[in-house]
Design a protein around this motif. Structure first.
Motif, PDB file in Angstrom:
ATOM      1  N   THR A 192       0.845  -1.203   0.000  1.00  0.00           N
ATOM      2  CA  THR A 192       0.000   0.000   0.000  1.00  0.00           C
ATOM      3  C   THR A 192       0.875   1.245   0.000  1.00  0.00           C
ATOM      4  O   THR A 192       1.930   1.276   0.619  1.00  0.00           O
ATOM      5  CB  THR A 192      -0.924   0.033   1.236  1.00  0.00           C
ATOM      6  N   TRP A 197      -3.608   0.595  -3.758  1.00  0.00           N
ATOM      7  CA  TRP A 197      -3.744  -0.365  -2.661  1.00  0.00           C
ATOM      8  C   TRP A 197      -3.852  -1.751  -3.286  1.00  0.00           C
ATOM      9  O   TRP A 197      -4.729  -2.005  -4.105  1.00  0.00           O
ATOM     10  CB  TRP A 197      -4.998  -0.034  -1.851  1.00  0.00           C
ATOM     11  N   ARG A 198      -2.985  -2.697  -2.887  1.00  0.00           N
ATOM     12  CA  ARG A 198      -2.841  -3.946  -3.627  1.00  0.00           C
ATOM     13  C   ARG A 198      -3.257  -5.211  -2.876  1.00  0.00           C
ATOM     14  O   ARG A 198      -2.965  -6.306  -3.351  1.00  0.00           O
ATOM     15  CB  ARG A 198      -1.384  -4.117  -4.059  1.00  0.00           C
ATOM     16  N   GLU A 200      -6.523  -7.360  -0.983  1.00  0.00           N
ATOM     17  CA  GLU A 200      -7.956  -7.444  -0.726  1.00  0.00           C
ATOM     18  C   GLU A 200      -8.231  -7.467   0.775  1.00  0.00           C
ATOM     19  O   GLU A 200      -7.662  -8.279   1.510  1.00  0.00           O
ATOM     20  CB  GLU A 200      -8.515  -8.717  -1.370  1.00  0.00           C
ATOM     21  N   THR A 208      -9.666  -2.001  -2.735  1.00  0.00           N
ATOM     22  CA  THR A 208      -9.108  -2.505  -3.986  1.00  0.00           C
ATOM     23  C   THR A 208      -9.905  -2.051  -5.204  1.00  0.00           C
ATOM     24  O   THR A 208      -9.321  -1.758  -6.254  1.00  0.00           O
ATOM     25  CB  THR A 208      -9.035  -4.041  -3.964  1.00  0.00           C
ATOM     26  N   GLY A 212      -7.313   0.328  -5.671  1.00  0.00           N
ATOM     27  CA  GLY A 212      -6.436  -0.490  -6.509  1.00  0.00           C
ATOM     28  C   GLY A 212      -6.263   0.033  -7.920  1.00  0.00           C
ATOM     29  O   GLY A 212      -5.484  -0.523  -8.699  1.00  0.00           O
ATOM     30  N   ALA A 223      -7.706  -1.480 -12.061  1.00  0.00           N
ATOM     31  CA  ALA A 223      -7.434  -1.967 -10.710  1.00  0.00           C
ATOM     32  C   ALA A 223      -6.668  -3.285 -10.760  1.00  0.00           C
ATOM     33  O   ALA A 223      -7.018  -4.200 -11.511  1.00  0.00           O
ATOM     34  CB  ALA A 223      -8.735  -2.152  -9.944  1.00  0.00           C
ATOM     35  N   TYR A 225      -4.659  -6.013  -7.976  1.00  0.00           N
ATOM     36  CA  TYR A 225      -4.404  -6.292  -6.559  1.00  0.00           C
ATOM     37  C   TYR A 225      -4.350  -7.795  -6.346  1.00  0.00           C
ATOM     38  O   TYR A 225      -4.664  -8.584  -7.241  1.00  0.00           O
ATOM     39  CB  TYR A 225      -5.498  -5.674  -5.681  1.00  0.00           C
ATOM     40  N   THR A 227      -5.836 -10.989  -4.400  1.00  0.00           N
ATOM     41  CA  THR A 227      -6.938 -11.499  -3.599  1.00  0.00           C
ATOM     42  C   THR A 227      -6.369 -12.207  -2.378  1.00  0.00           C
ATOM     43  O   THR A 227      -5.178 -12.522  -2.306  1.00  0.00           O
ATOM     44  CB  THR A 227      -7.788 -12.499  -4.404  1.00  0.00           C
TER      45      THR A 227
END
Length: 539
Positions: A192, A197-198, A200, A208, A212, A223, A225, A227
Motif C-alpha cells: 500500500t 492499494w494492492r 484485498e 481494492t 487499486g 485496478a 491487486y 486477492t
C-alpha cells in the motif's frame, strides 16, 4: 633435475585440481571440500524424508528438479543406502541458526539441518551444484562435495514495492524461487502507498475496487491487486522455500490510495501529496485501521506487520487546520506534528501487539516509545548514521537496508541514466557485496543487527524487464553479504562464481545487467497481457 621437474609437475596438478574444484555455490559456504566419489543423479533417485516435518522441503526439491532438469524424482519414507537423497533433522550436532551439512558420496546425498530452514538451505546448495553441471542421457554427475555451513545473519531480506507498479503473482513466485536459490529468507511486501492499494480486505472492498486503480505512471490503470487466495498461495509457496513473508501497510503517511476509497478517514495532505495521511484526530480511524490489520495478520502467519511510519511530513501540514486534531493535541499535551505522529503510531502499535504480532517500521520510528522486544526498526537513511545508532542505543533490533547500496532502484553503473542516484552516488554490485555495517557500530550494539535487506521501489520499474535488470545480479551479491562471514568474503572469488550464474539467468529469460560486459544488451522478454509469459521453467 628430474626430481625437480617431477615436483613441479605434481605442484601444477595440485594447483589445477584446486582451481577445478572451487565450490561454485553462492553465497560462499563456511566450509566446502570435495572428496572422491561421484553421485549419479537420475530419474531413479528417490528423496527420503526422515521426518514428516520435512515434507514441504522435499516437495521444494522435487519441484525444482522437475522444473529445471526434467528429473521426476519420487518421495519415499523407506530408508535406502543407494541412489537416495536423504533429508534429516540433526539439531544436536549442527550449529548455527539455519545451519546444515551436505554430503555427496557415490551412493547417497545426505542433507542434515538443525531446522527445516537448515534443510532448505542445504537443498538450495544442492540445486546450485546440480545446475552447475550438464545433464547427459538423463543423468547429472555430482562431485563429492562435503559442505558445512550456517548464515552470518538471521535476516536476509528483499523488499518489493508493488503499489507504484504491480508485478503480479507469477513474477513474485519467480522472485521467491531466486531468493530461495540464494538462501534469502525474508520477503518484505510493500502493498500500500500513494498510487494504489494492492491487497484485498473483505471488510472494506473499496480499498481494492477504487484504491487499486492506477499506478505511478498511469493514474487510470485498471485496478490490480492480490486477492486473499493469491496471498495464501504466495505465503505457502514462500514457506516451502524457507521464506517468511512480511506485509507492509503504510501509515500514517503514504495513505493516498486508501483515502480515495474511504475519504472519511483522510487527514489531508499537500499540493504535491494530496490526501497523504490518515486522520489521527478521528477516533474511527484507529478502529478502521485495526480492522484492516486484523485481516492482514490472519493472512500472514509470520506474526510480523510493517506499518511504515516514514516521511509523514510530506503531507501532515493540514493537521494544524483540523479542529479535532487541535483538540487532541491539547488534551494529550502534544506540542507539535511530530508528537501527533508518535501518538498515532503508539496507538496503532498497541493494536498490532494486541494481535500477538511484532511491529516493524522505518527508522523515523526509532524516536517513538515502543516495547523493544516487540519492535524491529529498519534503518534506511544511509546519510543519517546517527539514526541507526539511536535505534540501537534505545535497545531496538535493527534490519539494515540503507539507500546506498541497498536500494536497488538506484542504478548500478555510472553510465545508467534511467533510475535513481544520490548526487553522483549509486549502487554498483561491488558496494552491495562489500557493505559491512559493523564499521558503523560497536561490537556490543552489532549484536542487535538482525541482518541485511535490499529494497526495490518501483517508480521507474514499469515492467518485468526493468525489474530484472535492477535485481540481477545484485541479488547474488546481497545474498553473500548477508550470509557469509566477513572474514570469508572475497570479491574476486565471488565474481568468478558469479560469472557461472549468468547462463542460468539467460536460461530463465532474465533480462539482467552484465557487470563483466556492461555494454551487453540482453534480449528483451515480452509478455502478453492475457498471459504473463514466463518461460515454461517458471510456470
Amino acid at each position: 633435475m628430474k626430481k625437480v621437474y617431477t615436483a613441479l609437475l605434481l605442484l601444477m596438478i595440485v594447483v589445477m585440481a584446486g582451481a577445478q574444484t572451487a565450490c561454485p555455490v553462492i553465497p560462499a559456504p563456511e566450509k566446502a571440500v570435495v572428496a572422491n566419489g561421484t553421485f549419479m543423479l537420475n530419474k531413479y533417485t528417490r528423496i527420503y524424508l526422515a521426518s514428516p516435518a520435512l515434507k514441504d522441503a522435499a516437495v521444494y526439491l522435487q519441484q525444482e528438479l522437475m522444473k529445471r532438469e526434467l528429473l521426476p524424482l519420487g518421495l519415499t519414507t523407506s530408508a535406502s543406502t543407494s541412489n537416495t537423497i536423504l533429508l534429516a533433522l540433526n539439531k544436536k550436532e549442527i550449529g548455527g541458526d539455519e545451519g546444515y551439512t551436505l554430503r555427496i558420496t557415490d551412493r547417497q546425498i545426505n542433507i542434515n539441518g538443525n531446522s527445516v530452514g537448515g534443510i532448505v538451505n542445504g537443498i538450495s546448495s544442492l540445486l546450485q551444484l546440480v545446475r552447475a553441471q550438464k545433464i547427459q542421457n538423463g543423468t547429472i554427475a555430482l562431485q563429492g562435495w562435503q559442505i558445512t555451513d550456517a548464515p552470518r545473519y538471521h535476516w536476509r531480506g528483499f523488499m518489493l514495492d508493488e503499489s507504484r507498479h504491480f508485478m503480479g503473482k507469477q513474477k513474485v513466485l519467480q522472485l521467491l524461487d531466486w531468493m530461495a536459490f540464494y538462501k534469502l529468507n525474508r520477503f518484505h511486501w510493500h502493498l500500500t502507498d500513494e498510487p494504489a492499494w494492492r491487497i484485498e480486505i473483505k471488510r472494506y472492498p473499496m480499498l481494492t475496487l477504487i484504491g487499486g486503480v492506477g499506478s505511478f505512471t498511469n493514474p487510470l490503470a485498471a485496478a490490480a491487486y492480490y486477492t486473499q487466495q493469491d496471498i495464501a498461495d504466495v505465503v505457502h509457496y514462500a514457506a516451502q522455500r524457507n521464506i517468511t513473508v512480511i506485509p507492509e501497510i503504510d501509515m500514517p503517511g503514504h495513505a493516498t490510495a486508501a483515502n480515495r476509497a474511504y475519504p472519511e478517514f483522510s487527514g489531508g495532505g499537500s499540493d504535491q501529496h494530496p490526501d497523504f495521511t490518515f486522520d489521527p484526530g478521528n477516533a474511527h480511524t484507529y478502529s478502521y485501521l485495526t480492522n484492516i490489520l486484523r485481516e492482514v495478520n490472519a493472512l500472514f502467519p509470520s506474526g510480523l506487520i510493517h506499518l511504515g511510519g516514514d516521511e509523514v511530513s510530506f503531507g501532515s501540514d493540514k493537521w494544524l487546520q483540523n479542529d479535532v486534531i487541535k483538540k487532541l493535541m491539547a488534551a494529550q499535551g502534544l506540542k507539535d506534528l511530530k508528537a501527533v505522529e508518535r501518538y498515532f503510531m503508539e496507538r496503532m502499535a498497541d493494536s498490532v501487539y494486541g494481535m500477538g504480532a511484532k511491529l516493524l517500521a522505518w527508522d523515523e520510528m526509532a524516536e517513538v516509545n515502543l516495547p523493544k522486544e516487540k519492535t524491529i526498526i529498519f534503518w534506511w537513511r544511509h546519510d543519517k548514521p546517527a539514526q541507526l545508532k539511536m535505534a540501537l542505543d534505545r535497545g531496538y533490533d535493527v534490519v539494515v537496508c540503507p539507500r546506498l547500496p541497498y536500494y536497488f532502484d538506484f542504478v548500478q553503473d555510472s553510465m545508467h541514466y534511467m533510475g535513481r542516484k544520490w548526487g553522483k552516488g549509486y549502487s554498483p554490485i561491488k558496494d552491495v557485496y562489500s557493505y559491512d555495517v559493523t564499521s558503523l557500530v560497536t561490537e556490543k550494539l552489532a549484536k542487535q543487527v538482525q541482518g541485511l535487506q535490499a529494497n526495490l521501489w518501483t517508480e521507474t520499474v514499469t515492467d518485468f524487464n526493468r525489474m530484472d535488470y535492477l535485481v540481477f545480479p545484485r541479488i547474488a551479491a546481497l545474498a553473500e553479504a548477508a550470509w557469509t562471514k566477513e572474514s570469508l568474503k572475497n570479491y574476486d572469488d565471488f565474481t568468478g562464481r558469479l560469472k557461472k550464474q549468468l547462463p542460468l539467468y539467460r536460461e530463465a529469460d532474465i533480462y539482467f545487467y552484465n557487470p563483466f560486459n556492461p555494454s551487453e544488451i540482453p534480449e528483451p522478454v515480452y509478455f502478453r497481457k492475457d498471459k504473463r509469459n514466463l518461460s515454461a521453467r517458471e510456470n
